[in-house]
Design an enzyme around this catalytic site. Structure first.
Site, PDB file in Angstrom:
ATOM      1  N   CYS A   1       0.828  -1.202   0.000  1.00  0.00           N
ATOM      2  CA  CYS A   1       0.000   0.000   0.000  1.00  0.00           C
ATOM      3  C   CYS A   1       0.867   1.258   0.000  1.00  0.00           C
ATOM      4  O   CYS A   1       1.406   1.626  -1.032  1.00  0.00           O
ATOM      5  CB  CYS A   1      -0.998  -0.043   1.154  1.00  0.00           C
ATOM      6  SG  CYS A   1      -2.454   0.953   0.802  1.00  0.00           S
TER       7      CYS A   1
ATOM      8  N   HIS B   1      -3.761  -4.917   0.472  1.00  0.00           N
ATOM      9  CA  HIS B   1      -3.197  -5.478   1.707  1.00  0.00           C
ATOM     10  C   HIS B   1      -3.285  -7.010   1.686  1.00  0.00           C
ATOM     11  O   HIS B   1      -4.229  -7.584   2.251  1.00  0.00           O
ATOM     12  CB  HIS B   1      -3.949  -4.924   2.928  1.00  0.00           C
ATOM     13  CG  HIS B   1      -3.643  -3.487   3.198  1.00  0.00           C
ATOM     14  ND1 HIS B   1      -2.539  -3.082   3.916  1.00  0.00           N
ATOM     15  CD2 HIS B   1      -4.277  -2.359   2.820  1.00  0.00           C
ATOM     16  CE1 HIS B   1      -2.511  -1.759   3.974  1.00  0.00           C
ATOM     17  NE2 HIS B   1      -3.561  -1.299   3.318  1.00  0.00           N
TER      18      HIS B   1
ATOM     19  N   GLU C   1      -1.723  -9.133   3.335  1.00  0.00           N
ATOM     20  CA  GLU C   1      -1.581  -9.738   4.671  1.00  0.00           C
ATOM     21  C   GLU C   1      -2.929 -10.085   5.295  1.00  0.00           C
ATOM     22  O   GLU C   1      -3.012 -10.962   6.150  1.00  0.00           O
ATOM     23  CB  GLU C   1      -0.768  -8.815   5.600  1.00  0.00           C
ATOM     24  CG  GLU C   1      -1.454  -7.527   6.067  1.00  0.00           C
ATOM     25  CD  GLU C   1      -1.335  -6.359   5.113  1.00  0.00           C
ATOM     26  OE1 GLU C   1      -1.112  -6.585   3.914  1.00  0.00           O
ATOM     27  OE2 GLU C   1      -1.477  -5.198   5.565  1.00  0.00           O
TER      28      GLU C   1
HETATM   29  N1  GLN Z   1      -1.740   6.867   2.884  1.00  0.00           N
HETATM   30  C1  GLN Z   1      -1.903   6.096   1.678  1.00  0.00           C
HETATM   31  C2  GLN Z   1      -3.264   6.322   1.048  1.00  0.00           C
HETATM   32  O1  GLN Z   1      -4.204   6.707   1.722  1.00  0.00           O
HETATM   33  C3  GLN Z   1      -1.653   4.614   1.903  1.00  0.00           C
HETATM   34  C4  GLN Z   1      -2.654   3.984   2.804  1.00  0.00           C
HETATM   35  C5  GLN Z   1      -2.223   2.640   3.322  1.00  0.00           C
HETATM   36  O2  GLN Z   1      -1.048   2.302   3.322  1.00  0.00           O
HETATM   37  N2  GLN Z   1      -3.149   1.842   3.772  1.00  0.00           N
HETATM   38  O3  GLN Z   1      -3.411   6.096  -0.130  1.00  0.00           O
END
Ligand code: GLN
Length: 541
Positions: A379, A513, A515
């Site tokens: 992410c 994600h 995970e």
């Molecule tokens: N801050 C980033 C976004 O909002 C990544 C978010 C995250 O890693 N879950 O796109």
């Protein structure tokens, strides 16, 4: 006919109620029952989505886009049953529902009260969205005696009354502290905690007693006598070496047998073979790798709960122990990254929000890219990899994300519009923060010939998202020319979902994600492959 098991906690918090619930779910599942696990959280936030990771820990995201408590991650990892938005509720959400109904005039001029209106809304939640489950396990957050949890306890008391003993059971998890000067495990806090439960009308049917050492028979009898439960219903819940040993240990202490007995159910002993083989692999690894996790929520490692577990699963798949080196990225602003990263066999930059620590994360990406060390960006970690490539491979000075304010090259920017299931979703840049990210499961198409395609072994995947910003397609051509391959895209080709560097030993960034979907008995392919790459790296250094 669904039976309900209500799990409460007493004496202190952090006793592992979530794990105990998950382990009981796994044992009942092992006996052939269909289970669903739920969490009722007494806090006032509508969901944990707006809470700081260092206060609340990880926000676990469900396929249907719910931002939920991290215990739902334990439930899903232990049972393999996909959690849903309707498996977690908070006081905030309950009140939101009740107040919305009041504004609509649904209460027909009646006075709206905690009993019955709030408790009715809680009971409705407990009963909602169930079909053919044999058991619904409902964990009540917090500790008995908290003011906040009273409406929840009252609601489950009413449920116990409505459903009767044949369909409802109360399990209470407590602590037996060891007092060194007396050389004894003390039962008094448990007695008081049960008294507290009794004062709100709940007599527990079974007690799980957390203890750091075996509970002498005399103490067990004393608890049974004072707390008005059978001797066999006092289950020792002793500390174990790995969380994946918990279902085995609780089963051996008779937990699931007692639950079956309570409901008058005849069921074969559970098949716990898969838990035994996982524990064996954890206890007897053939090697060890060290992974640097470069993030910024180090003050509370629960922020990275699913991530840490998924890395363990990757280790299980490769028969190695995965040692995690948690590194606060802000230290790279003062110290050279090399000394911290050189001893590691893989580098992972996890999800995150906000500008603090960003340059340190970028330094970690650069180190991994230039030194051919396996890199996994999740992410925010993918966005960091793209920004780093834009700056140092394409040469775009000032490339950044609009999350940190306006910049000359917004290689990561906010999306105000996208597609979900053929529907248009829109967001305003100045809209609410709660529940408005790109959330939940989205399909992703993998590019033939890419490493991602080879790892997944399929053309289309579905993974869970939780982010507001996206890699900007306008820079795709330049980034690809410079060596970054966009190996996973949304089906409409608009949203970059995976990037990788062909020719690098292992360099992958994913916008989702992974995970969240990894299980000990079904490790996620990306984690399996990343740890395999770290094993190869460990042979080089
Ligand atoms: N801050 C980033 C976004 O909002 C990544 C978010 C995250 O890693 N879950 O796109």
């Amino acid at each position: 006919m669904t039976r309900f098991i209500f799990i409460t906690g007493g004496v202190v918090s952090s006793l592992g109620k979530g794990l105990a619930s998950a382990a009981l779910g796994a044992c009942l599942q092992g006996r052939g029952f269909k289970v669903r696990l739920r969490k009722l959280d007494p806090y006032l936030n509508v969901d944990p989505g707006t809470m700081s990771p260092t206060q609340h820990g990880e926000v676990y995201v469900t396929d249907d886009g719910g931002e939920t408590d991290l215990d739902l991650g334990h439930y899903e990892r232990f049972t393999g049953v996909a959690s849903r938005r309707s498996d977690n509720v908070t006081t905030g959400r309950i009140y939101q529902t009740v107040i919305a109904a009041e504004r609509r005039g649904d209460y027909l001029g009646g006075t709206v009260q905690v009993i019955p209106h709030v408790t009715d809304a809680i009971k409705e939640f407990v009963y909602s969205n169930l079909t053919d489950e044999d058991f619904c396990l409902c964990e009540i957050g917090g500790t008995v005696g908290d003011i906040e949890s009273l409406p929840f306890l009252e609601a489950i008391r009413q449920l116990g009354n409505e459903l009767g003993r044949a369909r409802a059971m109360f399990v209470h998890l407590t602590l037996l502290p060891y007092i060194p000067s007396a050389g004894e495990l003390k039962t008094k806090p448990t007695q008081h905690s049960v008294k507290e439960l009794l004062s709100v009308g709940i007599q527990p049917d079974l007690l799980m007693c957390r203890s750091d050492r075996p509970i002498p028979d005399g103490e067990r009898r004393k608890i049974a006598l004072f707390c008005n439960v059978g001797y066999e219903a006092v289950i020792p819940a002793l500390d174990v070496g790995s969380i994946y040993q918990v279902p085995i240990s609780y089963h051996e202490e008779g937990l699931d047998a007692q639950v079956c007995r309570h409901f008058g159910l005849e069921a074969p002993a559970p098949d716990l073979t898969r838990w035994h083989s996982i524990v064996k692999r954890i206890q007897q690894p053939e090697g060890e790798v060290t992974i640097a996790v470069v993030g910024k929520y180090m003050a509370l490692l629960d922020s990275y709960k699913s991530l840490a577990e998924a890395l363990v699963h990757g280790g299980i798949a490769n028969n190695v122990k995965v040692k995690l080196n948690w590194i606060d990225s802000t230290i790279f602003e003062r110290e050279d990254a090399v000394q911290h990263l050189e001893p590691c066999h893989g580098i992972l930059v996890p999800g995150g929000f906000g500008e603090r620590g960003v340059e340190g994360k970028m330094a970690a990406v650069r180190f991994a890219r230039e030194r051919d060390v396996p890199y996994f960006g999740i992410c925010f970690g993918m966005q960091m990899a793209v920004i780093e490539a834009a700056r140092h491979l394409v040469g775009l000075e000032g490339a950044s994300s609009t999350e940190f304010g306006p910049c000359p090259h917004p290689v990561v920017g906010m999306m105000t519009e996208w597609q979900k299931g053929g529907q248009r979703e829109t967001r305003a840049a100045d809209g609410d923060l709660g529940g408005t990210m790109r959330l939940g499961a989205y399909d992703c198409r993998l590019i033939p010939g890419s490493r991602a395609r080879a790892i997944y072994g399929t053309d289309t995947i579905s993974e869970r998202h939780r982010h507001r910003y996206e890699v900007n397609l306008d820079y795709k051509a330049d980034l690809e020319k410079a060596g970054l391959l966009f190996s996973g895209m949304s089906p409409d080709g608009v949203l970059p979902e995976i990037v990788e560097i062909p020719g690098h030993p292992w360099f992958i960034g994913v916008q989702f994600h992974p995970e969240l979907k990894s299980k000990p008995f079904d490790p996620h392919p990306l984690f399996t492959s990343f740890i395999a790459a770290a094993v190869r790296q460990s042979r080089l250094v």
